[in-house]
Design a protein around this motif. Structure first.
Motif, PDB file in Angstrom:
ATOM      1  N   PRO A 306      -4.113  12.979   5.052  1.00  0.00           N
ATOM      2  CA  PRO A 306      -2.861  12.297   4.684  1.00  0.00           C
ATOM      3  C   PRO A 306      -3.072  11.263   3.582  1.00  0.00           C
ATOM      4  O   PRO A 306      -4.162  10.721   3.418  1.00  0.00           O
ATOM      5  CB  PRO A 306      -2.446  11.598   5.986  1.00  0.00           C
ATOM      6  CG  PRO A 306      -3.760  11.279   6.640  1.00  0.00           C
ATOM      7  CD  PRO A 306      -4.701  12.407   6.279  1.00  0.00           C
ATOM      8  N   THR A 307      -2.030  11.010   2.819  1.00  0.00           N
ATOM      9  CA  THR A 307      -1.989   9.906   1.859  1.00  0.00           C
ATOM     10  C   THR A 307      -0.753   9.089   2.190  1.00  0.00           C
ATOM     11  O   THR A 307       0.372   9.594   2.113  1.00  0.00           O
ATOM     12  CB  THR A 307      -1.906  10.423   0.416  1.00  0.00           C
ATOM     13  OG1 THR A 307      -3.056  11.232   0.137  1.00  0.00           O
ATOM     14  CG2 THR A 307      -1.860   9.271  -0.572  1.00  0.00           C
ATOM     15  N   ARG A 308      -0.955   7.859   2.587  1.00  0.00           N
ATOM     16  CA  ARG A 308       0.169   7.029   3.017  1.00  0.00           C
ATOM     17  C   ARG A 308       0.372   5.881   2.045  1.00  0.00           C
ATOM     18  O   ARG A 308      -0.579   5.255   1.586  1.00  0.00           O
ATOM     19  CB  ARG A 308      -0.077   6.483   4.428  1.00  0.00           C
ATOM     20  CG  ARG A 308      -0.211   7.578   5.485  1.00  0.00           C
ATOM     21  CD  ARG A 308      -0.278   6.991   6.890  1.00  0.00           C
ATOM     22  NE  ARG A 308      -0.332   8.037   7.905  1.00  0.00           N
ATOM     23  CZ  ARG A 308      -1.440   8.437   8.497  1.00  0.00           C
ATOM     24  NH1 ARG A 308      -2.592   7.875   8.180  1.00  0.00           N
ATOM     25  NH2 ARG A 308      -1.401   9.390   9.414  1.00  0.00           N
ATOM     26  N   ARG A 309       1.625   5.606   1.743  1.00  0.00           N
ATOM     27  CA  ARG A 309       1.975   4.488   0.874  1.00  0.00           C
ATOM     28  C   ARG A 309       3.070   3.662   1.525  1.00  0.00           C
ATOM     29  O   ARG A 309       3.985   4.214   2.135  1.00  0.00           O
ATOM     30  CB  ARG A 309       2.491   4.983  -0.479  1.00  0.00           C
ATOM     31  CG  ARG A 309       1.433   5.605  -1.354  1.00  0.00           C
ATOM     32  CD  ARG A 309       2.000   5.896  -2.737  1.00  0.00           C
ATOM     33  NE  ARG A 309       3.158   6.767  -2.677  1.00  0.00           N
ATOM     34  CZ  ARG A 309       3.902   7.089  -3.726  1.00  0.00           C
ATOM     35  NH1 ARG A 309       3.611   6.566  -4.912  1.00  0.00           N
ATOM     36  NH2 ARG A 309       4.941   7.897  -3.602  1.00  0.00           N
ATOM     37  N   THR A 310       2.934   2.378   1.421  1.00  0.00           N
ATOM     38  CA  THR A 310       3.989   1.491   1.886  1.00  0.00           C
ATOM     39  C   THR A 310       4.731   0.958   0.666  1.00  0.00           C
ATOM     40  O   THR A 310       4.123   0.355  -0.216  1.00  0.00           O
ATOM     41  CB  THR A 310       3.401   0.316   2.692  1.00  0.00           C
ATOM     42  OG1 THR A 310       2.683   0.838   3.814  1.00  0.00           O
ATOM     43  CG2 THR A 310       4.503  -0.604   3.170  1.00  0.00           C
ATOM     44  N   GLN A 311       6.026   1.194   0.605  1.00  0.00           N
ATOM     45  CA  GLN A 311       6.787   0.748  -0.554  1.00  0.00           C
ATOM     46  C   GLN A 311       8.210   0.374  -0.152  1.00  0.00           C
ATOM     47  O   GLN A 311       8.682   0.750   0.926  1.00  0.00           O
ATOM     48  CB  GLN A 311       6.816   1.844  -1.623  1.00  0.00           C
ATOM     49  CG  GLN A 311       7.427   3.151  -1.154  1.00  0.00           C
ATOM     50  CD  GLN A 311       7.347   4.241  -2.218  1.00  0.00           C
ATOM     51  OE1 GLN A 311       6.536   4.174  -3.128  1.00  0.00           O
ATOM     52  NE2 GLN A 311       8.200   5.238  -2.094  1.00  0.00           N
ATOM     53  N   ILE A 312       8.839  -0.353  -1.017  1.00  0.00           N
ATOM     54  CA  ILE A 312      10.225  -0.744  -0.775  1.00  0.00           C
ATOM     55  C   ILE A 312      11.144   0.288  -1.415  1.00  0.00           C
ATOM     56  O   ILE A 312      11.019   0.577  -2.609  1.00  0.00           O
ATOM     57  CB  ILE A 312      10.503  -2.144  -1.375  1.00  0.00           C
ATOM     58  CG1 ILE A 312       9.557  -3.172  -0.751  1.00  0.00           C
ATOM     59  CG2 ILE A 312      11.954  -2.553  -1.148  1.00  0.00           C
ATOM     60  CD1 ILE A 312       9.685  -4.555  -1.367  1.00  0.00           C
ATOM     61  N   GLY A 313      12.037   0.848  -0.619  1.00  0.00           N
ATOM     62  CA  GLY A 313      12.972   1.844  -1.123  1.00  0.00           C
ATOM     63  C   GLY A 313      13.962   1.239  -2.105  1.00  0.00           C
ATOM     64  O   GLY A 313      14.128   0.015  -2.195  1.00  0.00           O
ATOM     65  N   LYS A 314      14.640   2.099  -2.854  1.00  0.00           N
ATOM     66  CA  LYS A 314      15.566   1.635  -3.884  1.00  0.00           C
ATOM     67  C   LYS A 314      16.692   0.781  -3.300  1.00  0.00           C
ATOM     68  O   LYS A 314      17.033  -0.276  -3.843  1.00  0.00           O
ATOM     69  CB  LYS A 314      16.147   2.848  -4.620  1.00  0.00           C
ATOM     70  CG  LYS A 314      17.037   2.482  -5.782  1.00  0.00           C
ATOM     71  CD  LYS A 314      17.531   3.723  -6.502  1.00  0.00           C
ATOM     72  CE  LYS A 314      18.449   3.352  -7.662  1.00  0.00           C
ATOM     73  NZ  LYS A 314      18.951   4.557  -8.368  1.00  0.00           N
ATOM     74  N   ASP A 315      17.272   1.219  -2.170  1.00  0.00           N
ATOM     75  CA  ASP A 315      18.364   0.458  -1.547  1.00  0.00           C
ATOM     76  C   ASP A 315      17.882  -0.897  -1.059  1.00  0.00           C
ATOM     77  O   ASP A 315      18.564  -1.915  -1.244  1.00  0.00           O
ATOM     78  CB  ASP A 315      18.961   1.254  -0.380  1.00  0.00           C
ATOM     79  CG  ASP A 315      19.709   2.493  -0.865  1.00  0.00           C
ATOM     80  OD1 ASP A 315      20.061   2.526  -2.057  1.00  0.00           O
ATOM     81  OD2 ASP A 315      19.931   3.414  -0.053  1.00  0.00           O
ATOM     82  N   ALA A 316      16.680  -0.908  -0.425  1.00  0.00           N
ATOM     83  CA  ALA A 316      16.128  -2.171   0.070  1.00  0.00           C
ATOM     84  C   ALA A 316      15.806  -3.107  -1.092  1.00  0.00           C
ATOM     85  O   ALA A 316      15.950  -4.334  -0.983  1.00  0.00           O
ATOM     86  CB  ALA A 316      14.877  -1.909   0.909  1.00  0.00           C
ATOM     87  N   MET A 317      15.389  -2.538  -2.202  1.00  0.00           N
ATOM     88  CA  MET A 317      15.087  -3.339  -3.373  1.00  0.00           C
ATOM     89  C   MET A 317      16.347  -4.034  -3.897  1.00  0.00           C
ATOM     90  O   MET A 317      16.311  -5.208  -4.296  1.00  0.00           O
ATOM     91  CB  MET A 317      14.476  -2.459  -4.472  1.00  0.00           C
ATOM     92  CG  MET A 317      14.025  -3.227  -5.705  1.00  0.00           C
ATOM     93  SD  MET A 317      12.595  -4.291  -5.421  1.00  0.00           S
ATOM     94  CE  MET A 317      11.286  -3.071  -5.440  1.00  0.00           C
TER      95      MET A 317
END
Length: 347
Positions: A306-317
């Motif tokens: 697996p490759t996991r990334r934590t990011q802020i979605g466009k709506d949350a941004m």
């Protein structure tokens, strides 16, 4: 300028004692001439900068390398210089010593040298030691007795300034003395003449006259440099008319675009076939990440990691921007990328 035209009866001049200089003052002194690490940009083979970047640096328009850029690698290289010199001395039996001064060529005063270490050879003559470090993967650039071209230019520049006949480049690429490369460089007067000629042309034609040099070097560096100095795009600016003789290059660009399109189409077809073939194996793996298959002759190892990334979605941004503008401003950065496309139309 012929090989015999070089005056070999000279000694380098000392500009300043660098041991007591602040970094800011040291950078200021570097702007009064061309250092060894600048030569590759002039010759168009630098992996880091274009000739235009070097020009802007010398005129104080923009620093050649931003302080934050790749600072860890630069700091590691600086801190390990003494260790590299120590390993070299141990392996070769040669005496190595530093001279913390900036030198200048008396016949070509735009040529500067800030040498890492000097060597005393058994016959009493002196040479230069240039100390380098690199990561383990980059060692391949030194294979088969090779030396990265920009380092060769750097050392030939130093040999010219110091009027010395031989240098060594030592490079540590691991964490023990066996992961160590030593390469000799003998002075070559024909190559030295070419380096001097190119440096003199750059300094007198562009720097002294404050005239921007045309770009040379690697396309990616040139494009990055153009974006760096060009500022943000402005869609309100009027359309620019390109001279007619450039149509040949645009036709080539369109032909390459079509070839690329066909290759990408084939690539997508192959990837689709691979995904289809992977289905039964992915189903059997489930939550597992590795498997093995052996048919008695061959053994296949399968991984499904697996490759996991934590990011802020466009709506949350968008919510963050509205509800906490101070946090948004502090931790976000505006960058710009631009897409170059060509479309052919009837005249």
């Amino acid at each position: 300028m012929s090989e015999t035209s070089l005056n070999m009866n000279y000694e380098p001049e000392v500009i300043v004692d660098t041991d007591t200089l602040s970094r800011e003052d040291w950078l200021s002194y570097r702007k009064i001439g061309i250092g060894g690490s600048d030569v590759a940009a002039i010759m168009g083979i630098s992996p880091f900068a274009t000739i235009r970047d070097l020009y802007n640096d010398k005129l104080g328009i923009e620093p050649l390398i931003e302080e934050e850029s790749n600072w860890v690698a630069k700091e590691v290289g600086h801190r390990l210089e003494d260790l590299v010199a120590e390993i070299f001395a141990k392996k070769t039996g040669l005496t190595v010593f530093p001279v913390r001064k900036m030198f200048r060529h008396p016949l070509y005063p735009f040529m500067l040298a800030d040498v890492d270490f000097f060597i005393i050879f058994p016959d009493g003559s002196y040479g230069i030691l240039e100390c380098k470090t690199c990561n383990y993967n980059a060692r391949t650039k030194w294979e088969d007795g090779g030396i990265p071209d920009h380092y060769v230019l750097q050392v030939r520049h130093y040999l010219s300034v110091m009027n010395m006949e031989k240098a060594y480049i030592a490079c540590l690429y691991g964490n023990n003395e066996n992961e160590f490369i030593v390469r000799p460089i003998e002075r070559d007067m024909m190559e030295e003449e070419e380096i001097i000629a190119q440096e003199e042309y750059f300094w007198k034609k562009y720097v002294e006259k404050q005239a921007e040099p045309p770009y040379n070097g690697k396309p990616d560096l040139i494009l990055a440099s153009i974006r760096k100095y060009g500022g943000y795009a402005d869609k309100d600016l009027p359309e620019i008319e390109i001279p007619m003789h450039h149509s040949v290059d645009l036709e080539k660009y369109l032909i390459l675009s079509e070839e690329k399109s066909q290759l990408e189409k084939r690539k997508k077809e192959i990837e689709a076939m691979q995904r289809e073939l992977s289905v039964p194996f992915v189903e059997q793996l489930g939550a597992s990440c590795k498997a093995v298959l052996s048919d008695g002759v061959r053994r296949y190892r399968i991984t499904y990691n697996p490759t996991r990334r934590t990011q802020i979605g466009k709506d949350a941004m968008e919510k963050l921007k509205v509800q906490h503008p101070d946090i948004f401003e502090e931790y976000t950065k505006t960058t710009e990328s631009r897409t170059f496309r060509v479309k052919k139309e009837a005249a």
